[in-house]
Design a protein around this motif. Sequence first.
Motif, PDB file in Angstrom:
ATOM      1  N   ILE A 133       0.835  -1.199   0.000  1.00 56.42           N
ATOM      2  CA  ILE A 133       0.000   0.000   0.000  1.00 56.42           C
ATOM      3  C   ILE A 133       0.871   1.252   0.000  1.00 56.42           C
ATOM      4  N   ALA A 134       1.960   1.228   0.768  1.00 59.46           N
ATOM      5  CA  ALA A 134       2.866   2.378   0.807  1.00 59.46           C
ATOM      6  C   ALA A 134       3.434   2.675  -0.573  1.00 59.46           C
ATOM      7  N   ALA A 135       3.855   1.632  -1.286  1.00 63.90           N
ATOM      8  CA  ALA A 135       4.412   1.819  -2.624  1.00 63.90           C
ATOM      9  C   ALA A 135       3.357   2.357  -3.584  1.00 63.90           C
ATOM     10  N   CYS A 136       2.130   1.845  -3.492  1.00 59.83           N
ATOM     11  CA  CYS A 136       1.047   2.346  -4.347  1.00 59.83           C
ATOM     12  C   CYS A 136       0.779   3.821  -4.059  1.00 59.83           C
ATOM     13  N   ALA A 137       0.842   4.194  -2.786  1.00 60.43           N
ATOM     14  CA  ALA A 137       0.595   5.585  -2.407  1.00 60.43           C
ATOM     15  C   ALA A 137       1.638   6.511  -3.018  1.00 60.43           C
ATOM     16  N   ILE A 138       2.892   6.108  -2.979  1.00 57.78           N
ATOM     17  CA  ILE A 138       3.939   6.941  -3.570  1.00 57.78           C
ATOM     18  C   ILE A 138       3.787   6.994  -5.087  1.00 57.78           C
ATOM     19  N   GLY A 139       3.334   5.903  -5.685  1.00 56.88           N
ATOM     20  CA  GLY A 139       3.084   5.920  -7.126  1.00 56.88           C
ATOM     21  C   GLY A 139       2.053   6.951  -7.517  1.00 56.88           C
ATOM     22  N   ALA A 148       0.454  10.878   0.271  1.00 54.36           N
ATOM     23  CA  ALA A 148      -0.300  10.811  -0.985  1.00 54.36           C
ATOM     24  C   ALA A 148      -1.565  11.662  -0.913  1.00 54.36           C
ATOM     25  N   MET A 149      -2.233  11.636   0.230  1.00 55.60           N
ATOM     26  CA  MET A 149      -3.443  12.449   0.384  1.00 55.60           C
ATOM     27  C   MET A 149      -3.103  13.925   0.286  1.00 55.60           C
ATOM     28  N   GLN A 150      -2.016  14.338   0.924  1.00 51.14           N
ATOM     29  CA  GLN A 150      -1.615  15.741   0.896  1.00 51.14           C
ATOM     30  C   GLN A 150      -1.131  16.163  -0.494  1.00 51.14           C
ATOM     31  N   VAL A 151      -0.317  15.333  -1.119  1.00 47.79           N
ATOM     32  CA  VAL A 151       0.235  15.672  -2.431  1.00 47.79           C
ATOM     33  C   VAL A 151      -0.869  15.777  -3.483  1.00 47.79           C
ATOM     34  N   THR A 152      -1.799  14.829  -3.480  1.00 52.06           N
ATOM     35  CA  THR A 152      -2.873  14.873  -4.482  1.00 52.06           C
ATOM     36  C   THR A 152      -3.797  16.065  -4.240  1.00 52.06           C
ATOM     37  N   THR A 153      -4.032  16.394  -2.983  1.00 46.67           N
ATOM     38  CA  THR A 153      -4.840  17.577  -2.674  1.00 46.67           C
ATOM     39  C   THR A 153      -4.134  18.847  -3.157  1.00 46.67           C
ATOM     40  N   ARG A 180      -9.111  12.666  -9.767  1.00 49.03           N
ATOM     41  CA  ARG A 180      -9.229  11.210  -9.555  1.00 49.03           C
ATOM     42  C   ARG A 180      -8.151  10.728  -8.593  1.00 49.03           C
ATOM     43  N   TYR A 181      -6.940  11.228  -8.763  1.00 48.95           N
ATOM     44  CA  TYR A 181      -5.866  10.834  -7.849  1.00 48.95           C
ATOM     45  C   TYR A 181      -6.226  11.172  -6.404  1.00 48.95           C
ATOM     46  N   MET A 182      -6.818  12.345  -6.187  1.00 49.36           N
ATOM     47  CA  MET A 182      -7.172  12.753  -4.830  1.00 49.36           C
ATOM     48  C   MET A 182      -8.242  11.827  -4.252  1.00 49.36           C
ATOM     49  N   ARG A 183      -9.246  11.495  -5.058  1.00 46.69           N
ATOM     50  CA  ARG A 183     -10.299  10.586  -4.586  1.00 46.69           C
ATOM     51  C   ARG A 183      -9.741   9.205  -4.295  1.00 46.69           C
ATOM     52  N   GLU A 184      -8.827   8.748  -5.132  1.00 46.98           N
ATOM     53  CA  GLU A 184      -8.260   7.415  -4.943  1.00 46.98           C
ATOM     54  C   GLU A 184      -7.308   7.356  -3.758  1.00 46.98           C
ATOM     55  N   ALA A 185      -6.566   8.425  -3.527  1.00 45.32           N
ATOM     56  CA  ALA A 185      -5.590   8.432  -2.438  1.00 45.32           C
ATOM     57  C   ALA A 185      -6.258   8.219  -1.084  1.00 45.32           C
ATOM     58  N   PHE A 231       2.999   6.992   6.773  1.00 49.54           N
ATOM     59  CA  PHE A 231       3.593   8.196   6.188  1.00 49.54           C
ATOM     60  C   PHE A 231       3.255   8.317   4.713  1.00 49.54           C
ATOM     61  N   CYS A 232       3.414   7.234   3.967  1.00 51.73           N
ATOM     62  CA  CYS A 232       3.230   7.295   2.512  1.00 51.73           C
ATOM     63  C   CYS A 232       1.788   7.601   2.130  1.00 51.73           C
ATOM     64  N   THR A 233       0.827   7.025   2.837  1.00 47.57           N
ATOM     65  CA  THR A 233      -0.569   7.277   2.477  1.00 47.57           C
ATOM     66  C   THR A 233      -1.010   8.669   2.905  1.00 47.57           C
ATOM     67  N   ASP A 234      -0.536   9.136   4.065  1.00 51.12           N
ATOM     68  CA  ASP A 234      -0.823  10.524   4.444  1.00 51.12           C
ATOM     69  C   ASP A 234      -0.179  11.488   3.435  1.00 51.12           C
TER      70      ASP A 234
END
Length: 392
Positions: free
Chosen positions: A253-259, A334-339, A358-363, A329-332
Amino acid sequence: MSHDGLQPVDRQLPTEEARDLLALVRELAQREIKPRAAEEEDAGVFPREVFRLIGEAGLLGLPYPEEYGGGGQPYEVYLQVLEELAAARLTVGLGVSVHTLACHAVAHYGSKEQRTEHLPAMLGGSLLGAYCLSEPAAGSDAASLRTRATREGEAWRIDGTKAWITHGGVADFYTVLARSGAEGARGITAYLVPGDAQGLTAAVPEKKMGMKGSPTAQVHFDGVTVPDSRRVGDEGQGFTIALSALDSGRLGIAACAIGIAQAALDEALAYGMTRQQFGRPVVDFQGLRFMIADMATKIEAGRALYLAAARLRDAGRPFSRQAAMAKLFCTDAAMQVTTDAVQLLGGYGYTADFPVERYMREAKVLQIVEGTNQIQRMVIARSLAGPESKER
């Protein structure tokens, strides 16, 4: 290079073979996955043909032994493959992570006979797996699950309902955790259930804010019978198997979040270089430059964190705390970066004409799956300070 060639990504790959593998994955993702991602996600299309394609390319069994049909790759490499797939389409990256999770029980706890019989098909690319732990009333408190496995001679009858199952209704096999004994964690056992087993049905998929192409559904077990040869591990060992699988799954999940975060940054940077305001590209304005700098820093830090945890795993050292830290860390991030990417694109970021909305909704879902980020904080704190005082 990055997922679209804009930003350099310092890939720390251990071998030339791994570098070639990642180049192959990037090419496949950009050619076969990304161009159709927006349209198919909007339509809720499950990309079964894409999973067949990446299975044929050997990408559905990367971290498992070659003798059983896997790729024999270290987690350090496998996770970077996941990052590339998730950057192209999260439904695919997360789907590969879930499939890997579903294979974990047999690969690490199955008997020699079980591994020989089942793993080649599970890892060979033609089958897709699902992992059945959560239930309608047992999410974070997984040890309270109610799905029951009752021994009937040399077989087991499974009755109950699993919830929030990725690939529910489309999977070819399910790794199922069910209660075979007393209440609590010690009464749970793992089973490998075929997707076409009589009595196994899936509900209508949940209607979600993102990842609409990935079916998430309740799975019902109504007198599903499996032979004892499909019991994985010892009776009562299921919860230990589940936690072991989740440690590795959290890294996925962490790797997917960074992707997905990297994809959002790439999109925001490309937009900022071409969008003109006040006679110059908007990326020239200091406020946006600082946003981009913060986004890139979060991504680099997250990537370093998940790779450090992966190297511990590859070395056979404890990594549970580091996996929880990476997932958190990675998922938080991803949420911040996509926002921030949506903000950087302004009104255009809020439209479906650009992928950042879409990235923001998916994150968001990545902060919930494989243990919510509140659970990750509990795991980290317990590893540092011990259990809460009332449990001592």
